[in-house]
Enzyme design. Structure first.
Site, PDB file in Angstrom:
ATOM      1  N   GLU A 159       0.827  -1.198   0.000  1.00  0.00           N
ATOM      2  CA  GLU A 159       0.000   0.000   0.000  1.00  0.00           C
ATOM      3  C   GLU A 159       0.865   1.253   0.000  1.00  0.00           C
ATOM      4  O   GLU A 159       1.995   1.238   0.464  1.00  0.00           O
ATOM      5  CB  GLU A 159      -0.890   0.008   1.249  1.00  0.00           C
ATOM      6  N   CYS A 172       3.399   8.412   1.358  1.00  0.00           N
ATOM      7  CA  CYS A 172       3.969   7.440   2.286  1.00  0.00           C
ATOM      8  C   CYS A 172       4.171   6.155   1.489  1.00  0.00           C
ATOM      9  O   CYS A 172       3.206   5.564   1.006  1.00  0.00           O
ATOM     10  CB  CYS A 172       2.970   7.242   3.436  1.00  0.00           C
ATOM     11  N   CYS A 179       6.850  -7.103   6.570  1.00  0.00           N
ATOM     12  CA  CYS A 179       7.950  -6.538   7.354  1.00  0.00           C
ATOM     13  C   CYS A 179       8.455  -7.617   8.306  1.00  0.00           C
ATOM     14  O   CYS A 179       7.666  -8.401   8.833  1.00  0.00           O
ATOM     15  CB  CYS A 179       7.471  -5.329   8.151  1.00  0.00           C
ATOM     16  N   CYS A 183       6.986  -5.835  15.179  1.00  0.00           N
ATOM     17  CA  CYS A 183       6.546  -4.978  16.286  1.00  0.00           C
ATOM     18  C   CYS A 183       5.085  -5.300  16.613  1.00  0.00           C
ATOM     19  O   CYS A 183       4.238  -5.280  15.727  1.00  0.00           O
ATOM     20  CB  CYS A 183       6.691  -3.500  15.916  1.00  0.00           C
ATOM     21  N   CYS A 186       2.078  -3.014  15.343  1.00  0.00           N
ATOM     22  CA  CYS A 186       1.987  -2.582  13.944  1.00  0.00           C
ATOM     23  C   CYS A 186       1.369  -3.690  13.102  1.00  0.00           C
ATOM     24  O   CYS A 186       1.813  -4.839  13.149  1.00  0.00           O
ATOM     25  CB  CYS A 186       3.383  -2.231  13.427  1.00  0.00           C
ATOM     26  N   CYS A 420      -0.550   5.430  10.200  1.00  0.00           N
ATOM     27  CA  CYS A 420       0.668   4.744  10.631  1.00  0.00           C
ATOM     28  C   CYS A 420       0.338   3.433  11.309  1.00  0.00           C
ATOM     29  O   CYS A 420      -0.482   3.391  12.218  1.00  0.00           O
ATOM     30  CB  CYS A 420       1.445   5.591  11.626  1.00  0.00           C
TER      31      CYS A 420
HETATM   32  N1  SAH Z   1       9.696   0.267   9.743  1.00  0.00           N
HETATM   33  C1  SAH Z   1       9.834   1.692   9.777  1.00  0.00           C
HETATM   34  C2  SAH Z   1       8.844   2.426   8.899  1.00  0.00           C
HETATM   35  C3  SAH Z   1       7.373   2.010   8.934  1.00  0.00           C
HETATM   36  S1  SAH Z   1       6.323   2.457  10.222  1.00  0.00           S
HETATM   37  C4  SAH Z   1       9.719   2.190  11.193  1.00  0.00           C
HETATM   38  O1  SAH Z   1       9.292   1.436  12.048  1.00  0.00           O
HETATM   39  O2  SAH Z   1      10.096   3.321  11.456  1.00  0.00           O
HETATM   40  C5  SAH Z   1       6.127   4.167  10.296  1.00  0.00           C
HETATM   41  C6  SAH Z   1       5.832   4.654  11.708  1.00  0.00           C
HETATM   42  O3  SAH Z   1       4.531   4.236  12.177  1.00  0.00           O
HETATM   43  C7  SAH Z   1       6.816   4.100  12.721  1.00  0.00           C
HETATM   44  O4  SAH Z   1       7.231   5.110  13.588  1.00  0.00           O
HETATM   45  C8  SAH Z   1       5.973   3.075  13.446  1.00  0.00           C
HETATM   46  O5  SAH Z   1       6.496   2.762  14.685  1.00  0.00           O
HETATM   47  C9  SAH Z   1       4.645   3.764  13.493  1.00  0.00           C
HETATM   48  N2  SAH Z   1       3.540   2.874  13.867  1.00  0.00           N
HETATM   49  C10 SAH Z   1       3.454   1.539  13.688  1.00  0.00           C
HETATM   50  N3  SAH Z   1       2.293   1.071  14.154  1.00  0.00           N
HETATM   51  C11 SAH Z   1       1.628   2.140  14.647  1.00  0.00           C
HETATM   52  C12 SAH Z   1       0.360   2.304  15.250  1.00  0.00           C
HETATM   53  N4  SAH Z   1      -0.448   1.265  15.431  1.00  0.00           N
HETATM   54  N5  SAH Z   1       0.003   3.548  15.622  1.00  0.00           N
HETATM   55  C13 SAH Z   1       0.817   4.602  15.412  1.00  0.00           C
HETATM   56  N6  SAH Z   1       2.008   4.508  14.832  1.00  0.00           N
HETATM   57  C14 SAH Z   1       2.416   3.296  14.456  1.00  0.00           C
END
Ligand code: SAH
Length: 427
Positions: A159, A172, A179, A183, A186, A420
């Site tokens: 996406e 974005c 990935c 985490c 996410c 995000c």
């Molecule tokens: N892998 C990279 C880029 C993708 S995520 C990274 O982690 O930085 C982009 C941002 O969204 C990151 O800061 C991530 O931690 C955040 N993110 C992931 N899940 C989220 C959620 N459920 N709510 C808010 N931010 C989130």
């Protein structure tokens, strides 16, 4: 639950849920206060993949699956010219074709009247294998945010999210299919890593978005036709994937974004943000690239006890190590670093964590960093929620009072699951 209002009496990081029932502490005015709850990360509704040691599984290497065919955007201009030579075509044809793709956003031979008619089809078939097929487009009610779902040549789904702001248009982009960083908060990590995206797959997200904008797909089309009027001006690598785990292809894509036309998109490096969970050696490498891009670190916790659980890659590179790498990025490039911090209720939003974060940032220097808290966005199966507004405010105020510039991040596209952490690419 009442929160501790005075952070002076900073407790050591509470790491177990039992802290929720910890006895009342006493603040400086001897008013009894309860310690805030400490919720720890746990998944519900899905199983987090684990390694044999029982820790969350990390996938750094892309599984050995086939990559998409080579596309014009994978190649530098000299490489394109060499390819044309092989095809018995003069070098200037490579430039013409590059203009069509990077400046007119087209791969349609019908629109290439400057190319020899008898070879147009062959040239476009060779240089423009179909990379991204749009299979779904969701637009917010006011039309300023669009989420695209793309199918790649092998059926993988990714996406990208296009957002109009006053004076800029941000895309974005995704850098991997899935990935491997796992985490627990996410959505992208839930299915693991399928493969790295190619340089051209990363770039084609921008070219396709530019085409959609030119067609009026992002509302409010500017009518003055200015050169920079209507195209993507800012890129954030905050879509699916961990960009620094796909370092080479991501960097090639960045080089092509900033290269002048017709080699690339002629974008400003400052408008490009690479966001990472914190692969310290790769951050140090990035600092040496000689590019004025913006660097963002997804920190989310200032203490290893919590970050080990929230960001599994913390098993390899600890908070202090990634902060050192982030600071080094600033020292080498002069570019202010951005710290991302998703505020999660009773997990990482305690005033003492804001204090600790400020302390760790200030220890390294002043003016090198700013913090971007963001309210946690809901993801499937998530049992956590974002922090209460007054808690967020207190967190932000604490950082600011400690001299750390902090701004709450605007989170876009929640209603289309485009915010995000919500990108999971399902049909
Ligand atoms: N892998 C990279 C880029 C993708 S995520 C990274 O982690 O930085 C982009 C941002 O969204 C990151 O800061 C991530 O931690 C955040 N993110 C992931 N899940 C989220 C959620 N459920 N709510 C808010 N931010 C989130």
């Amino acid at each position: 639950m009442e929160r501790m209002t005075s952070p002076q009496n900073t407790p050591s990081p509470a790491v177990s849920a039992s802290a929720a029932t910890a006895p009342a502490a006493t603040d400086s005015k001897r008013r009894p206060v309860r310690r805030p709850a400490q919720v720890m990360p746990a998944t519900e509704g899905w199983d987090q993949a684990k390694n044999p040691a029982g820790r969350p599984l990390l996938q750094f290497k892309s599984p050995r699956v086939s990559q998409p065919p080579v596309h014009l955007a994978d190649l530098t201009l000299p490489e394109r010219e060499a390819k044309f030579k092989e095809m018995g075509l003069p070098a200037f044809r490579a430039k013409q074709l590059s203009v069509h793709y990077f400046q007119h956003y087209t791969t349609d031979p019908e629109q290439m009247s400057d190319l020899p008619k008898d070879r147009r089809a062959e040239i476009t078939e060779t240089m423009f294998p179909k990379l991204l097929t749009e299979i779904k487009r969701l637009t917010t009610d006011n039309g300023d945010t669009v989420k695209f779902l793309w199918r790649l040549f092998d059926g993988s789904l990714v996406e990208s999210v296009l957002m109009r702001y006053p004076g800029r248009i941000t895309l974005c982009v995704s850098s991997q299919c899935g990935c491997g960083m796992n985490c627990p908060f996410c959505a992208t990590g839930q299915a693991g890593l399928t493969r790295n995206m190619s340089t051209a797959e990363i770039l084609d997200q921008i070219v396709q978005a530019n085409r959609v904008i030119a067609e009026g797909g992002l509302g409010n089309l500017r009518r003055d036709g200015g050169h920079d009027a209507e195209r993507v001006t800012n890129i954030v690598f905050m879509g699916m994937g961990e960009p620094l785990a796909n370092y080479k292809r991501v960097m090639n894509a960045v080089h092509r974004m900033v290269a002048d036309g017709p080699e690339g998109l002629g974008m400003s490096a400052r408008g490009i943000t690479v966001s990472t969970v914190g692969l310290a050696p790769a951050i140090n490498k990035l600092a040496q690239e000689g590019l004025a891009i913006t660097f963002a670190l997804s920190l989310h916790a200032p203490d290893d006890e919590l970050r080990d659980e929230l960001i599994p890659v913390n098993d390899k590179w600890k908070v202090d190590e990634v902060l050192d790498a982030a600071y080094n990025y600033y020292k080498v490039t002069g570019r202010r670093v951005s710290i991302e911090y998703a505020l999660i209720k009773d997990m990482n939003d305690h005033p003492w964590r804001a204090e600790l974060l400020a302390k760790k940032l200030n220890q390294r220097g002043r003016g090198w960093v700013h913090v971007n808290p963001i309210p946690l966005n809901p993801t499937p199966g998530s049992i956590w929620t974002c922090s209460e507004p007054h808690v967020m405010q207190e967190f932000i105020d604490t950082l600011i009072e400690n001299g750390v510039p902090t701004t709450l991040r605007d989170t876009r596209g929640k209603e289309i699951d485009g915010a995000c952490g919500q990108l999971a690419a399902a049909e």
